[in-house]
Design an enzyme around this catalytic site. Structure first.
Site, PDB file in Angstrom:
ATOM      1  N   GLY A 192      -6.886  13.326  -5.946  1.00 18.37           N
ATOM      2  CA  GLY A 192      -7.169  14.824  -5.365  1.00 18.37           C
ATOM      3  C   GLY A 192      -8.474  14.955  -5.156  1.00 18.37           C
ATOM      4  N   SER A 193      -8.777  15.974  -4.814  1.00 24.56           N
ATOM      5  CA  SER A 193     -10.386  16.670  -4.768  1.00 24.56           C
ATOM      6  C   SER A 193     -10.544  16.719  -6.367  1.00 24.56           C
ATOM      7  CB  SER A 193     -10.433  18.186  -3.705  1.00 24.56           C
ATOM      8  OG  SER A 193      -9.486  19.078  -4.878  1.00 24.56           O
ATOM      9  N   ALA A 194     -12.020  16.871  -6.315  1.00 27.12           N
ATOM     10  CA  ALA A 194     -12.893  17.062  -7.158  1.00 27.12           C
ATOM     11  C   ALA A 194     -12.752  18.589  -7.512  1.00 27.12           C
ATOM     12  CB  ALA A 194     -14.116  17.126  -7.194  1.00 27.12           C
ATOM     13  N   THR A 234      -9.212  21.095  -7.961  1.00 27.46           N
ATOM     14  CA  THR A 234      -8.281  20.223  -8.017  1.00 27.46           C
ATOM     15  C   THR A 234      -8.348  19.726  -9.446  1.00 27.46           C
ATOM     16  OG1 THR A 234      -7.316  20.471  -5.947  1.00 27.46           O
ATOM     17  CG2 THR A 234      -5.673  20.046  -7.725  1.00 27.46           C
ATOM     18  N   GLY A 235      -9.233  18.659  -9.448  1.00 28.46           N
ATOM     19  CA  GLY A 235      -8.899  17.790 -10.636  1.00 28.46           C
ATOM     20  C   GLY A 235      -9.474  18.168 -11.929  1.00 28.46           C
ATOM     21  N   GLU A 245      -8.150  10.910 -10.488  1.00 31.14           N
ATOM     22  CA  GLU A 245      -8.332  10.213  -9.254  1.00 31.14           C
ATOM     23  C   GLU A 245      -9.144  10.984  -8.551  1.00 31.14           C
ATOM     24  OE1 GLU A 245      -8.390   6.909 -10.193  1.00 31.14           O
ATOM     25  OE2 GLU A 245      -6.880   7.512 -11.777  1.00 31.14           O
ATOM     26  N   CYS A 274     -11.896   8.829   0.644  1.00 26.64           N
ATOM     27  CA  CYS A 274     -12.445   9.275  -0.891  1.00 26.64           C
ATOM     28  C   CYS A 274     -13.570   8.083  -0.859  1.00 26.64           C
ATOM     29  CB  CYS A 274     -11.961   9.320  -2.204  1.00 26.64           C
ATOM     30  SG  CYS A 274     -11.241   7.755  -2.909  1.00 26.64           S
TER      31      CYS A 274
HETATM   32  P1  NAD Z   1      -6.345  18.373  -3.249  1.00 23.88           P
HETATM   33  O1  NAD Z   1      -6.576  18.704  -4.768  1.00 23.88           O
HETATM   34  O2  NAD Z   1      -5.998  19.913  -2.824  1.00 23.88           O
HETATM   35  O3  NAD Z   1      -4.650  18.034  -3.487  1.00 23.88           O
HETATM   36  C1  NAD Z   1      -4.235  16.808  -4.496  1.00 23.88           C
HETATM   37  C2  NAD Z   1      -3.172  17.215  -4.720  1.00 23.88           C
HETATM   38  O4  NAD Z   1      -2.906  18.390  -5.509  1.00 23.88           O
HETATM   39  C3  NAD Z   1      -1.421  17.937  -4.019  1.00 23.88           C
HETATM   40  O5  NAD Z   1      -0.345  17.676  -4.000  1.00 23.88           O
HETATM   41  C4  NAD Z   1      -1.583  19.381  -3.773  1.00 23.88           C
HETATM   42  O6  NAD Z   1      -0.694  19.882  -3.269  1.00 23.88           O
HETATM   43  C5  NAD Z   1      -1.862  19.451  -5.557  1.00 23.88           C
HETATM   44  N1  NAD Z   1      -3.016  20.793  -6.098  1.00 23.88           N
HETATM   45  C6  NAD Z   1      -3.620  21.496  -5.297  1.00 23.88           C
HETATM   46  N2  NAD Z   1      -4.159  22.271  -6.230  1.00 23.88           N
HETATM   47  C7  NAD Z   1      -4.042  22.412  -6.904  1.00 23.88           C
HETATM   48  C8  NAD Z   1      -3.521  23.037  -8.571  1.00 23.88           C
HETATM   49  N3  NAD Z   1      -4.344  24.044  -8.481  1.00 23.88           N
HETATM   50  N4  NAD Z   1      -2.606  22.346 -10.019  1.00 23.88           N
HETATM   51  C9  NAD Z   1      -2.284  21.151  -9.537  1.00 23.88           C
HETATM   52  N5  NAD Z   1      -1.604  20.800  -8.589  1.00 23.88           N
HETATM   53  C10 NAD Z   1      -2.468  20.808  -6.953  1.00 23.88           C
HETATM   54  O7  NAD Z   1      -6.480  16.861  -2.539  1.00 23.88           O
HETATM   55  P2  NAD Z   1      -6.137  16.701  -1.025  1.00 23.88           P
HETATM   56  O8  NAD Z   1      -6.792  17.379  -0.249  1.00 23.88           O
HETATM   57  O9  NAD Z   1      -5.188  16.511  -0.812  1.00 23.88           O
HETATM   58  O10 NAD Z   1      -7.063  15.354  -1.039  1.00 23.88           O
HETATM   59  C11 NAD Z   1      -8.273  15.080   0.115  1.00 23.88           C
HETATM   60  C12 NAD Z   1      -9.242  14.723  -1.223  1.00 23.88           C
HETATM   61  O11 NAD Z   1      -8.293  13.716  -2.911  1.00 23.88           O
HETATM   62  C13 NAD Z   1     -10.241  13.748  -1.463  1.00 23.88           C
HETATM   63  O12 NAD Z   1     -11.466  14.826  -2.443  1.00 23.88           O
HETATM   64  C14 NAD Z   1     -10.277  12.739  -1.768  1.00 23.88           C
HETATM   65  O13 NAD Z   1     -11.983  12.438  -1.741  1.00 23.88           O
HETATM   66  C15 NAD Z   1      -9.192  12.454  -2.804  1.00 23.88           C
HETATM   67  N6  NAD Z   1      -9.289  11.825  -2.632  1.00 23.88           N
HETATM   68  C16 NAD Z   1      -9.144  10.586  -3.883  1.00 23.88           C
HETATM   69  C17 NAD Z   1      -8.924   9.415  -3.928  1.00 23.88           C
HETATM   70  C18 NAD Z   1      -9.197   8.552  -5.375  1.00 23.88           C
HETATM   71  O14 NAD Z   1      -8.490   7.807  -5.466  1.00 23.88           O
HETATM   72  N7  NAD Z   1     -10.128   8.571  -6.291  1.00 23.88           N
HETATM   73  C19 NAD Z   1      -8.098   8.726  -3.052  1.00 23.88           C
HETATM   74  C20 NAD Z   1      -7.846   9.352  -2.089  1.00 23.88           C
HETATM   75  C21 NAD Z   1      -8.422  11.123  -1.667  1.00 23.88           C
HETATM   76  C1  SIN Z   2      -9.414   6.338  -0.699  1.00 24.54           C
HETATM   77  O1  SIN Z   2      -8.187   5.936  -1.253  1.00 24.54           O
HETATM   78  O2  SIN Z   2      -9.326   7.690  -0.347  1.00 24.54           O
HETATM   79  C2  SIN Z   2      -9.366   4.765   0.264  1.00 24.54           C
HETATM   80  C3  SIN Z   2      -9.447   3.898  -0.530  1.00 24.54           C
HETATM   81  C4  SIN Z   2     -10.627   3.218  -0.143  1.00 24.54           C
HETATM   82  O3  SIN Z   2     -10.392   2.678   1.933  1.00 24.54           O
HETATM   83  O4  SIN Z   2     -11.233   2.315  -0.713  1.00 24.54           O
END
Ligand code: NAD
Ligand code: SIN
Length: 469
Positions: free
Chosen positions: A206-208, A210-211, A229, A263
């Site tokens: 997910g997003s940085a 949240t991470g 990730e 991502c």
């Molecule tokens: P997000 O961080 O908003 O949510 C991801 C998950 O975390 C969801 O299930 C959400 O409900 C949960 N969540 C949200 N806030 C939380 C908290 N405080 N505590 C625990 N869980 C929580 O991400 P998103 O908007 O769903 O996805 C898009 C993001 O994911 C982008 O930043 C994208 O770059 C990233 N992404 C990374 C990869 C990778 O492999 N590096 C791949 C795909 C997407």
């Molecule tokens: C992604 O996981 O968001 C993208 C994976 C990729 O296409 O490289």
């Protein structure tokens, strides 16, 4: 949250799926009760079961494709590719399991044996994103199950239907109910799951934002595994290349595939001043031709909507904010359907503007011109993230310099920034992850090594330092 979570199709606004918000305690308790029996099965049995899962997905590929396309808005052809990745994940994970975490014999002194084996952690929580709502959580779930863990999976609240479908397929393959649990919910349920004492680790995509919050939360829990990730602010440099059409295709694929919701999408194009005018003209020509439409449209769209109206509003506002910061629009981001989140590609020259280091998760490309290749690399590295970076150039010496100096987990040459392979490790540095790459290396965080020095009988002497007796 209480009540039901309802998923609507971004492309149409129609309700697609609904499910009751889950009970975190109950899901974790079920997984805790289930995991030991699963872990005790021979690995060959778990492999067989996962192969059955791949077969179940094969037989349901059309329906799964449809659900992913409706849940996310991505074109059917792209949803089909996601289903293919879900299927392929099983064989790749079996190979990764045996290569990276299988049993080994090690040399040992005194005729004893030393064995290296791996054990599962126990119950692993998986939090999924919305952009690849099946493939990316599956990339944690399959290796986690193969290694003998139980999983509690919370799909994104923005695309839960695909996650629920995935869990149904796992169940139909015969994976016991206690081994794989679906937790429906949003950030509140994610937070409760992450903080639950009954989990042994968390695998997050997910997003940085949240991470980083999860990283802080887990700092007090070194006993739990945490794999993050996260996102990227990925650069693509175009330098010294004769085929500007091919370069433009690579830029457009990198920046606008999946409506920029990858991502690994290219967010920043860094270009030699000498190539700027003709390259940008090619990119705009191509961007003007991209079909933006609903998943089932005919002719097939290149890209669908972004995930929801709020996200589309935020991206449009970000584009305007960049203009206020001094950015010069090359192609305005467009909102062709007033009440739906379709966006047309936005391209903006930010060379002389104040630039923020944020991931704009949509079809926006920032362009930065420079005269010097070292300055281009410096610009590429001008980010806290470090997921993916690519150079388009015919000059291998430039690639050598780029490879040596670019800071990212994926460094490509004359290839897009996106389209990462499941057969390779996938992860980044900086704010893109916590050094636990996924895909092929997911095996590493799904099990921990145990070394055993073993002998059939107790045979021991002390040869030095004893009084006569
Ligand atoms: P997000 O961080 O908003 O949510 C991801 C998950 O975390 C969801 O299930 C959400 O409900 C949960 N969540 C949200 N806030 C939380 C908290 N405080 N505590 C625990 N869980 C929580 O991400 P998103 O908007 O769903 O996805 C898009 C993001 O994911 C982008 O930043 C994208 O770059 C990233 N992404 C990374 C990869 C990778 O492999 N590096 C791949 C795909 C997407
Ligand atoms: C992604 O996981 O968001 C993208 C994976 C990729 O296409 O490289």
């Amino acid at each position: 949250m209480t009540g039901d979570l309802i998923s609507t199709e971004p492309a149409t606004g129609a309700a697609l799926w609904r499910g009751p918000i889950g009970d975190v305690d109950a899901e974790v308790a079920a997984a805790r009760a289930g995991w030991a029996a699963w872990a005790a099965r021979p690995v060959t049995n778990r492999i067989e079961t996962m192969r059955r899962f791949a077969n179940v997905v094969r037989t349901k590929a059309e329906a799964f494709t449809d659900v992913i396309a409706r849940d996310t808005g991505k074109p059917l052809w792209e949803a089909q590719a996601e289903v293919d990745s879900v299927i392929a994940k099983v064989d790749i994970s079996v190979a990764a399991y045996s290569e990276r975490t299988a049993q080994r014999r090690l040399d040992s002194p005194m005729g004893s044996r030393m064995a290296l084996r791996h054990k599962p952690h126990g119950v692993l929580a998986v939090l999924g994103p919305y952009n690849f709502p099946a493939h990316l959580p599956n990339g944690h779930i399959v290796p986690a199950l193969l290694a003998g863990n139980a999983v509690v999976f919370k799909p994104s609240e923005k695309a839960p239907a695909a996650g629920a479908f995935l869990i149904d397929c796992l169940r139909q393959a015969g994976i016991p109910e206690g081994c794989v649990r679906l937790l429906v919910g949003g950030p509140a349920e994610g937070k409760a799951l992450a903080g639950h004492p009954g989990i042994d680790g968390l695998l997050f995509t997910g997003s940085a934002a949240t991470g980083l919050a999860l990283n802080r939360q887990f700092a007090a829990h070194p006993e739990k595994i945490l794999a993050l990730e996260m996102g990227g602010n990925n650069p693509m440099i175009v330098w010294s290349t004769p085929d500007l059409h091919a370069a433009a295709v690579l830029v457009v694929q990198s920046a606008f595939a999946t409506a920029g919701q990858r991502c690994t999408a290219a967010r920043r194009l860094i270009v030699d001043n000498a190539l700027y005018e003709p390259l940008v003209a090619e990119i705009v020509k191509l961007a003007n031709r991209l079909i933006v439409g609903a998943p089932h449209d005919n002719p097939a769209p290149f890209m669908g909507p972004v995930i929801d109206n709020e996200t589309a509003d935020q991206l449009t506002e970000s584009f305007l904010a960049m203009m206020v910061q001094g950015g010069r629009p090359i192609r305005h981001i467009g909102r062709p359907v007033a009440d739906r989140p379709f966006l047309t590609p936005g391209i903006i020259d930010m060379t002389t503007a104040a630039r923020g280091d944020v991931e704009l998760f949509g079809p926006i490309l920032q362009v930065i011109r420079t005269d010097d290749f070292d300055a281009a690399i410096e610009e590429a590295n001008n980010t806290r993230y470090g997921l993916s970076a690519s150079l388009v150039s015919q000059d291998p010496d430039l690639y050598d310099r780029f490879w040596a100096n670019a800071r990212a987990g994926i460094i490509n040459w004359n290839r897009p920034t996106n389209g990462a392979s499941s057969s390779a490790p996938f992860g980044g540095i900086g704010w893109s992850g916590n050094h636990r790459p996924s895909a092929y290396y997911a095996a590493d965080y799904c099990a921990y090594p145990v070394v055993s020095n073993e002998s059939d009988a107790a045979r021991a002497t002390i040869g030095i330092g004893l009084r006569d007796g």
